[in-house]
Design a protein around this motif. Structure first.
Motif, PDB file in Angstrom:
ATOM      1  N   GLU A  10     -56.314  84.335  -5.293  1.00  0.00           N
ATOM      2  CA  GLU A  10     -57.698  83.883  -5.405  1.00  0.00           C
ATOM      3  C   GLU A  10     -58.480  83.954  -4.102  1.00  0.00           C
ATOM      4  O   GLU A  10     -59.693  83.870  -4.091  1.00  0.00           O
ATOM      5  N   THR A  11     -57.789  84.093  -2.983  1.00  0.00           N
ATOM      6  CA  THR A  11     -58.471  84.004  -1.700  1.00  0.00           C
ATOM      7  C   THR A  11     -59.185  85.291  -1.317  1.00  0.00           C
ATOM      8  O   THR A  11     -59.965  85.312  -0.383  1.00  0.00           O
ATOM      9  N   ILE A  12     -58.928  86.399  -2.031  1.00  0.00           N
ATOM     10  CA  ILE A  12     -59.478  87.684  -1.617  1.00  0.00           C
ATOM     11  C   ILE A  12     -60.763  88.061  -2.345  1.00  0.00           C
ATOM     12  O   ILE A  12     -61.334  89.104  -2.087  1.00  0.00           O
ATOM     13  N   THR A  13     -61.243  87.237  -3.258  1.00  0.00           N
ATOM     14  CA  THR A  13     -62.488  87.549  -3.961  1.00  0.00           C
ATOM     15  C   THR A  13     -63.651  87.528  -2.973  1.00  0.00           C
ATOM     16  O   THR A  13     -63.879  86.538  -2.285  1.00  0.00           O
ATOM     17  N   VAL A  14     -64.378  88.643  -2.912  1.00  0.00           N
ATOM     18  CA  VAL A  14     -65.520  88.745  -2.004  1.00  0.00           C
ATOM     19  C   VAL A  14     -66.824  88.473  -2.744  1.00  0.00           C
ATOM     20  O   VAL A  14     -67.668  87.696  -2.286  1.00  0.00           O
ATOM     21  N   GLU A  15     -66.982  89.103  -3.902  1.00  0.00           N
ATOM     22  CA  GLU A  15     -68.186  88.934  -4.701  1.00  0.00           C
ATOM     23  C   GLU A  15     -67.835  89.028  -6.183  1.00  0.00           C
ATOM     24  O   GLU A  15     -66.695  89.322  -6.547  1.00  0.00           O
ATOM     25  N   PHE A  16     -68.847  88.787  -7.017  1.00  0.00           N
ATOM     26  CA  PHE A  16     -68.683  88.919  -8.461  1.00  0.00           C
ATOM     27  C   PHE A  16     -69.660  89.966  -8.984  1.00  0.00           C
ATOM     28  O   PHE A  16     -70.725  90.189  -8.404  1.00  0.00           O
ATOM     29  N   GLY A  17     -69.274  90.594 -10.088  1.00  0.00           N
ATOM     30  CA  GLY A  17     -70.138  91.609 -10.670  1.00  0.00           C
ATOM     31  C   GLY A  17     -70.173  91.533 -12.185  1.00  0.00           C
ATOM     32  O   GLY A  17     -69.316  90.894 -12.814  1.00  0.00           O
ATOM     33  N   THR A  58     -68.244 102.421   3.852  1.00  0.00           N
ATOM     34  CA  THR A  58     -69.309 101.450   3.589  1.00  0.00           C
ATOM     35  C   THR A  58     -68.742 100.230   2.863  1.00  0.00           C
ATOM     36  O   THR A  58     -67.634 100.284   2.301  1.00  0.00           O
ATOM     37  N   ARG A  59     -69.516  99.155   2.871  1.00  0.00           N
ATOM     38  CA  ARG A  59     -69.067  97.912   2.225  1.00  0.00           C
ATOM     39  C   ARG A  59     -68.772  98.125   0.748  1.00  0.00           C
ATOM     40  O   ARG A  59     -67.773  97.627   0.228  1.00  0.00           O
ATOM     41  N   GLU A  60     -69.630  98.874   0.052  1.00  0.00           N
ATOM     42  CA  GLU A  60     -69.428  99.110  -1.375  1.00  0.00           C
ATOM     43  C   GLU A  60     -68.150  99.891  -1.637  1.00  0.00           C
ATOM     44  O   GLU A  60     -67.441  99.635  -2.614  1.00  0.00           O
ATOM     45  N   GLU A  61     -67.829 100.843  -0.769  1.00  0.00           N
ATOM     46  CA  GLU A  61     -66.619 101.635  -0.949  1.00  0.00           C
ATOM     47  C   GLU A  61     -65.361 100.820  -0.666  1.00  0.00           C
ATOM     48  O   GLU A  61     -64.293 101.098  -1.207  1.00  0.00           O
ATOM     49  N   GLN A  62     -65.480  99.821   0.189  1.00  0.00           N
ATOM     50  CA  GLN A  62     -64.319  99.008   0.565  1.00  0.00           C
ATOM     51  C   GLN A  62     -63.932  97.997  -0.515  1.00  0.00           C
ATOM     52  O   GLN A  62     -62.859  97.415  -0.462  1.00  0.00           O
ATOM     53  N   LEU A  63     -64.821  97.779  -1.472  1.00  0.00           N
ATOM     54  CA  LEU A  63     -64.552  96.801  -2.527  1.00  0.00           C
ATOM     55  C   LEU A  63     -64.197  97.493  -3.834  1.00  0.00           C
ATOM     56  O   LEU A  63     -64.787  98.506  -4.193  1.00  0.00           O
ATOM     57  N   MET A  64     -63.225  96.936  -4.530  1.00  0.00           N
ATOM     58  CA  MET A  64     -62.840  97.460  -5.838  1.00  0.00           C
ATOM     59  C   MET A  64     -62.957  96.354  -6.881  1.00  0.00           C
ATOM     60  O   MET A  64     -62.673  95.186  -6.601  1.00  0.00           O
ATOM     61  N   PRO A  65     -63.407  96.672  -8.103  1.00  0.00           N
ATOM     62  CA  PRO A  65     -63.580  95.648  -9.136  1.00  0.00           C
ATOM     63  C   PRO A  65     -62.289  95.359  -9.901  1.00  0.00           C
ATOM     64  O   PRO A  65     -61.481  96.248 -10.153  1.00  0.00           O
ATOM     65  N   VAL A  66     -62.122  94.096 -10.241  1.00  0.00           N
ATOM     66  CA  VAL A  66     -61.039  93.654 -11.124  1.00  0.00           C
ATOM     67  C   VAL A  66     -61.740  93.114 -12.364  1.00  0.00           C
ATOM     68  O   VAL A  66     -62.433  92.101 -12.304  1.00  0.00           O
ATOM     69  N   TYR A  67     -61.575  93.807 -13.496  1.00  0.00           N
ATOM     70  CA  TYR A  67     -62.391  93.524 -14.681  1.00  0.00           C
ATOM     71  C   TYR A  67     -61.781  92.468 -15.597  1.00  0.00           C
ATOM     72  O   TYR A  67     -60.551  92.327 -15.704  1.00  0.00           O
ATOM     73  N   TYR A  68     -62.691  91.766 -16.313  1.00  0.00           N
ATOM     74  CA  TYR A  68     -62.310  90.728 -17.269  1.00  0.00           C
ATOM     75  C   TYR A  68     -63.218  90.787 -18.488  1.00  0.00           C
ATOM     76  O   TYR A  68     -64.403  91.130 -18.374  1.00  0.00           O
ATOM     77  N   HIS A  69     -62.653  90.406 -19.642  1.00  0.00           N
ATOM     78  CA  HIS A  69     -63.515  90.020 -20.753  1.00  0.00           C
ATOM     79  C   HIS A  69     -64.263  88.766 -20.317  1.00  0.00           C
ATOM     80  O   HIS A  69     -63.782  88.013 -19.453  1.00  0.00           O
ATOM     81  N   VAL A  70     -65.403  88.510 -20.914  1.00  0.00           N
ATOM     82  CA  VAL A  70     -66.191  87.340 -20.526  1.00  0.00           C
ATOM     83  C   VAL A  70     -65.379  86.057 -20.695  1.00  0.00           C
ATOM     84  O   VAL A  70     -65.329  85.201 -19.800  1.00  0.00           O
TER      85      VAL A  70
END
Length: 264
Positions: A10-17, A58-70
């Motif tokens: 849980e400590t590595i979450t940078v942002e939400f999308g 770039t910042r956007e390239e350094q981040l990868m999404p981890v997807y979830y159902h709502v």
């Protein structure tokens, strides 16, 4: 089999999308879900550092999404370390929120408003929640089990550590009866495992600090002797002189009256 991607990291979450699935290839990373996210459906994500991208990107390239159902994302938010990054403001915290359809914007607002309400109802300062607080003296652990209507909250951690290190879990039930059974069952389980019911104090968050404060108060219950000032000393000396003068006056010999009888 559920996804093995670290939903507990849980400590590595940078942002939400949030966005709409572009294909059905991505799978949900919910703790108990391994189903695919259907193309075109609304999905939420945690953006975490991508270990395969160099720091010079770039910042956007350094981040990868981890997807979830709502629904799976809501479950993720309801459990784990109390200090982990969570959504505080739907419109500001979710990247891509403004690009969503109005019905999906309203859906997310409603969902997270409800989450905020149950957190308030089951907080330590709540006046409506019923809470059992238990401690294990030998293991130095505590459990806190709360219930409000059809929702429960369990929280456990180590005595003496800040609340931010505690692990929490919110659960919704179909009926209040089911919630009551869960509340009673959890309490009985802890009692069987050596926990004892105790009254929770407001200073439990930092036991060591509260103890030292109590000790200091006990030690300082008797007011210390104050050091007299020069003025006080002068006044005291004058008083002593006056007292000694009075004593010397009172101890002077009085004239002896004659006891001889007058001769007639």
């Amino acid at each position: 089999m559920a996804s093995t991607t670290d939903d507990d990291d849980e400590t590595i979450t940078v942002e939400f999308g949030c966005d709409y699935a572009k294909s059905s290839n991505a799978k949900c990373h919910g703790k108990y879900c391994d189903k695919e996210i259907t193309k075109g459906s609304l999905r939420l994500s945690r953006l975490i550092p991508n270990p395969f991208i160099p720091q010079s990107s770039t910042r956007e390239e350094q981040l990868m999404p981890v997807y979830y159902h709502v629904e799976c994302f809501i479950n993720y938010s309801r459990s784990g370390n109390e200090n982990k990054k969570r959504v505080q403001n739907v419109e500001k915290d979710f990247q891509g929120f403004n690009e969503l359809k109005k019905k999906d914007k309203d859906k997310l607002k409603k969902l997270f408003n409800y989450e905020e309400k149950i957190q308030e109802k089951l907080s330590e300062t709540s006046s409506t929640a019923n809470t059992n607080y238990l401690e294990h003296d030998q293991d130095k652990k505590y459990w806190q089990i709360s219930i409000d209507n059809k929702t429960t909250k369990t929280k456990y951690g180590l005595l003496g550590e800040p609340d931010s290190n505690a692990i929490i879990l919110y659960k919704d039930f179909s009926t209040q009866s089911e919630a009551d059974k869960y509340f009673e069952k959890k309490t009985e389980e802890k009692l069987k495992h050596g926990y004892t019911m105790k009254k929770q104090t407001a200073t439990r968050k930092n036991d060591q600090t509260s103890l030292s404060t109590t000790r200091k108060r006990k030690q300082s219950s008797t007011p210390p002797k104050s050091t007299p000032t020069k003025r006080q000393k002068t006044t005291s000396t004058k008083q002593q002189k006056t007292t000694s003068t009075k004593k010397s006056t009172s101890t002077r010999k009085q004239p002896i009256r004659s006891t001889r009888k007058k001769t007639k």
